[in-house]
Design a protein around this motif. Structure first.
Motif, short mmCIF file in Angstrom:
data_model
loop_
_atom_site.label_atom_id
_atom_site.label_comp_id
_atom_site.label_asym_id
_atom_site.label_seq_id
_atom_site.Cartn_x
_atom_site.Cartn_y
_atom_site.Cartn_z
N LEU A 218 0.85 -1.19 0.00
CA LEU A 218 0.00 0.00 0.00
C LEU A 218 0.88 1.24 0.00
CD1 LEU A 218 -2.72 -1.17 2.55
CD2 LEU A 218 -2.52 -1.61 0.11
N VAL A 219 1.32 1.62 -1.19
CA VAL A 219 2.24 2.74 -1.37
C VAL A 219 1.74 3.59 -2.53
CG1 VAL A 219 4.62 3.37 -1.90
CG2 VAL A 219 4.17 1.36 -0.51
N THR A 247 -2.55 -7.40 3.37
CA THR A 247 -2.44 -7.56 1.92
C THR A 247 -3.63 -8.34 1.35
OG1 THR A 247 -0.06 -7.56 2.17
CG2 THR A 247 -0.90 -8.34 0.07
N TYR A 248 -4.14 -9.30 2.11
CA TYR A 248 -5.24 -10.13 1.58
C TYR A 248 -6.54 -9.90 2.37
CZ TYR A 248 -1.08 -12.00 -0.49
OH TYR A 248 0.12 -12.10 -1.17
N SER A 249 -6.59 -8.83 3.15
CA SER A 249 -7.80 -8.48 3.90
C SER A 249 -8.31 -9.64 4.76
CB SER A 249 -8.90 -8.01 2.94
OG SER A 249 -8.42 -6.98 2.10
N LYS A 300 -4.53 -3.57 -8.18
CA LYS A 300 -5.92 -3.18 -7.90
C LYS A 300 -6.11 -2.83 -6.42
CE LYS A 300 -10.23 -4.87 -9.08
NZ LYS A 300 -10.99 -6.07 -9.09
N LEU A 301 -5.46 -3.63 -5.58
CA LEU A 301 -5.55 -3.38 -4.13
C LEU A 301 -5.04 -1.97 -3.82
CD1 LEU A 301 -5.88 -4.95 -1.25
CD2 LEU A 301 -3.38 -4.93 -1.29
N CYS A 302 -3.90 -1.65 -4.40
CA CYS A 302 -3.26 -0.36 -4.12
C CYS A 302 -4.09 0.79 -4.70
CB CYS A 302 -1.86 -0.40 -4.73
SG CYS A 302 -0.91 1.02 -4.27
N GLU A 303 -4.58 0.61 -5.91
CA GLU A 303 -5.42 1.66 -6.53
C GLU A 303 -6.65 1.93 -5.68
OE1 GLU A 303 -4.39 0.63 -11.14
OE2 GLU A 303 -6.50 0.48 -10.51
N GLY A 304 -7.25 0.84 -5.22
CA GLY A 304 -8.46 0.97 -4.39
C GLY A 304 -8.18 1.78 -3.14
N TYR A 305 -7.04 1.47 -2.49
CA TYR A 305 -6.70 2.19 -1.25
C TYR A 305 -6.33 3.64 -1.53
CZ TYR A 305 -7.17 -1.56 2.12
OH TYR A 305 -7.69 -2.51 2.96
N GLN A 306 -5.66 3.89 -2.66
CA GLN A 306 -5.31 5.28 -2.95
C GLN A 306 -6.58 6.11 -3.17
OE1 GLN A 306 -1.92 6.04 -5.35
NE2 GLN A 306 -2.59 8.07 -5.96
N THR A 379 -8.66 5.44 10.21
CA THR A 379 -8.31 4.43 9.22
C THR A 379 -9.31 4.52 8.09
OG1 THR A 379 -7.87 2.11 8.74
CG2 THR A 379 -9.66 2.54 10.28
N TYR A 380 -8.87 4.16 6.88
CA TYR A 380 -9.81 4.21 5.75
C TYR A 380 -9.86 2.87 5.00
CZ TYR A 380 -5.42 5.54 3.37
OH TYR A 380 -4.14 5.58 2.93
N CYS A 381 -9.62 1.76 5.73
CA CYS A 381 -9.70 0.45 5.09
C CYS A 381 -11.16 -0.04 5.11
CB CYS A 381 -8.78 -0.53 5.79
SG CYS A 381 -9.05 -0.64 7.56
N LYS A 382 -12.04 0.79 4.56
CA LYS A 382 -13.48 0.50 4.64
C LYS A 382 -14.12 0.70 3.27
CE LYS A 382 -12.88 0.16 9.11
NZ LYS A 382 -12.83 -1.12 9.78
N LYS A 383 -15.32 0.15 3.12
CA LYS A 383 -16.11 0.33 1.89
C LYS A 383 -16.38 1.82 1.68
CE LYS A 383 -19.45 -2.49 3.33
NZ LYS A 383 -20.14 -3.67 3.72
N ASP A 384 -16.57 2.22 0.43
CA ASP A 384 -16.90 3.62 0.14
C ASP A 384 -18.13 4.06 0.95
OD1 ASP A 384 -14.80 3.82 -1.54
OD2 ASP A 384 -15.97 3.76 -3.40
#
Ligand code: PLP
Length: 401
Positions: A218-219, A247-249, A300-306, A379-384
């Protein structure tokens, strides 16, 4: 012993029902905030666990493993297939070849991996260097191992550190430095130059580096994750820690690992064996599938988090927070001075009870609570939808002000 009129009685003096070590740290503030969030039906942006599903392929692999009866103790230091997959991934990411038979230990999450690693190398009286603000586990970890901590301050807005302060933190007692990059709570991604300064101190004082690279993928913003073990002279003095959790939620699976030189690995394996025996066998099997996911998964993981980070930054600034823009991990540290609260704990309590959003007071990441008294972590590791609901509630703050 207690003294009576004729000398010493055999009645022992009343002693605390719990150990001295247990007195030295409190319950996790993050877990407490999560509990408060549940109690007040608040949106929980305190604890770093995703509220969206884990990848289907990875879940299916776990189900298959259980059905195939991979349900008994694994090899204590980890399933062969999982360790092979970790070694392949590590080679891909760092260019370093490691021997999974001699240089790797699978533990129960990064959490147990860290404590087993510290127990493997620390003697009472040793010192451990920790960057501050820090992930809250490192303090209790050091206490459990009998180590004293020395701190190096990361300064906002970019969370840089002073090379002189770093050098002063290393003494003849230093046994290790803990480097968490990408960093929790700041979102800092340590640059190669910064890591080189740390490596130089390790080489000079013959100290270990223990890296916590759990947010490796996540960079953002063109920053690059660099593993300290890849720097000159560091492979032989670095314990690299990572885990499946972020990394794999799958934070509830509790599968992590340490890559370390063979002699250190032997000691980590012993500690791990007597702490927990082993990590969940079927989940390690599924881990081998996870670590072999295609590159597109990580992109995709990284794009989603950004995208989530950008959404949160915009919303928090709109609500009146001054945010320190993170370039990695999934947290935002924000300054709350605009709201006029005397400290972060009071603000966090108000937010969870009156506004309906759970967060972590910044002071829990510092030794001296005053240092974090005007900071909080989201934290923002949540659904939109979860983030939008939190931001909608936080709007109330601006309207009040
Ligand atoms: C920096 C850091 N290390 C370790 C952990 C815990 O990892 P695990 O769930 O694999 O034990 C976390 C969880 O938030 C973290 O932020």
């Amino acid at each position: 012993m207690t003294r009576n009129s004729i000398g010493f009685s055999s009645t022992p003096a009343p002693r605390s029902p719990i150990s001295q070590k247990s007195h030295k740290f409190t319950e996790s503030v993050i877990r407490e905030m999560t509990r408060l969030a549940v109690e007040h039906k608040a949106v929980n942006l305190a604890q770093g666990f995703p509220d969206f599903p884990a990848p289907e392929d990875v879940k299916e692999a776990a189900v298959r493993a259980i059905r195939a009866d991979i349900n008994q103790y694994e090899i204590t230091w980890g399933s062969r297939e999982f360790r092979r997959a970790v070694a392949d991934r590590f080679l891909h990411d760092t260019g370093l070849e490691v021997d999974p038979e001699r240089e790797m230990t699978v533990c129960c999450g990064a959490t147990e991996t860290m404590i087993a690693s510290l127990l493997a190398i620390i003697d009472p009286g040793d010192e451990v260097v920790v960057f501050e603000p820090f992930y809250e586990n490192y303090g209790p970890d050091a206490i459990i191992c009998g180590a004293a901590t020395r701190h190096v301050r990361l300064h906002p807005p970019d969370w840089t550190f002073d090379a002189k302060e770093l050098a002063a933190a290393f003494t003849h007692r230093t046994r290790a430095v803990i480097v968490n990059t990408p960093n929790n709570p700041t979102g800092k991604v340590f640059t190669r130059d910064e890591l080189e300064l740390i490596a130089e101190q390790c080489r000079q004082t013959n100290a270990y580096a223990i890296t916590d690279e759990i947010y490796q993928f996540l960079v953002y913003d063109g920053f690059q994750h660099v593993s300290l073990a890849t720097l000159p002279g560091m492979r032989e003095r670095t314990i690299t820690i990572n885990a499946m959790s972020k990394t794999y939620s799958v934070t509830g699976w509790r599968v992590g690992y340490a890559i370390a030189p063979a002699e250190v690995t032997n000691a980590i394996r012993k500690m791990h064996d007597f702490l927990t025996v082993g990590a969940a066998a079927p989940l390690q099997q599924a881990g081998a599938t996870a670590l072999r996911l295609p590159e597109s998964y990580y992109l995709k993981l990284c794009e989603g988090y950004q995208a989530r980070r950008d959404r949160m930054l915009a919303g928090l600034e709109q609500a009146g927070f001054r945010c320190f823009r993170p370039h990695g991990a999934y947290y935002i540290m924000a300054d709350i001075s605009a709201f006029g609260f005397s400290n972060d704990v009071e603000f966090a309590r108000y937010l969870v009870k009156e506004i309906g959003v759970g967060i972590v007071p910044g002071s829990s990441f510092y030794r001296d609570p005053a240092s974090g008294a005007q900071q909080v972590r989201f934290t923002y590791c949540k659904k939109d939808a979860t983030l939008d609901e939190a931001l909608r509630r936080l709007e109330k703050l601006r309207l009040k002000g």
